[in-house]
Write an enzyme that holds these catalytic residues in place. Sequence first.
Site, short mmCIF file in Angstrom:
data_model
loop_
_atom_site.label_atom_id
_atom_site.label_comp_id
_atom_site.label_asym_id
_atom_site.label_seq_id
_atom_site.Cartn_x
_atom_site.Cartn_y
_atom_site.Cartn_z
N ASP A 179 -9.03 51.89 -23.14
CA ASP A 179 -8.18 52.62 -22.18
C ASP A 179 -8.27 52.15 -20.73
O ASP A 179 -8.37 52.98 -19.81
CB ASP A 179 -8.51 54.12 -22.25
N LYS A 205 -3.14 55.67 -28.82
CA LYS A 205 -3.83 56.76 -29.49
C LYS A 205 -3.64 58.05 -28.71
O LYS A 205 -3.39 58.04 -27.50
CB LYS A 205 -5.33 56.47 -29.64
N CYS A 244 -13.67 59.08 -23.74
CA CYS A 244 -13.26 58.18 -24.83
C CYS A 244 -14.35 57.19 -25.23
O CYS A 244 -14.52 56.91 -26.43
CB CYS A 244 -11.99 57.44 -24.43
#
Length: 216
Positions: A46, A107, A140
């Site tokens: 990310d 995602k 994450c």
Amino acid sequence: MYHLNIPINIDSSENLFSDLSTSFTDSLLHSPMLMQSKDTALLIIDVQERLIQAVDDQKQIVWNIRRLIDAANVLSIEMAATEQYPQRLGHTIELIAKRIVHKPYPKMSFSSVRCAEILQQFRKSGISKILLCGIEAHVCVLQTAIDLISNDYQVFVAVDAIGSRRRIDYEFALRRMESVGVTLTTTESVMFEWCHRADRVEFKTISKLVKECLSE
């Protein structure tokens, strides 16, 4: 008492000791706790336009992620990347995106393990160790690390290539990950570990990456 005068060939004796030394060295096992190019993957989590802007030490983090990717490309380390809700948070920043062969997996879950294609890709390649970098450390990255541990992977985290908006979240994320068996390391240490030997052709490139300085 009789003495047998048996001539000794010095050259053959030296060759014998050399062969024994080589045989002994070859018999020593490379530690399974060390990452190798054949069993390790890099997972970039990310590193997106809107997310990175608020992260503490963002310049250093992006610099280290870029160096890890460059090293991985040189040493044929498999890699994958993810993007969290890209429709809202934007795509992977250009500096990183242009170095990644495969398009990042989108995602909605915080853990990257929910991207089934990534684990399928890694299992097919015989990957047992995964190095994590990216953001955010306490969300994450943390959840991905714990899920990977639960799926029997050895997980490594480059602590200078992950980050959070707040320092306290970053620090406690590291503590929690280490408590469940994640190995904490640094970008420079990873590059040398991946390279393994100084007589590899790729070492010159790795050495240049190590010697880089973060520009202001």
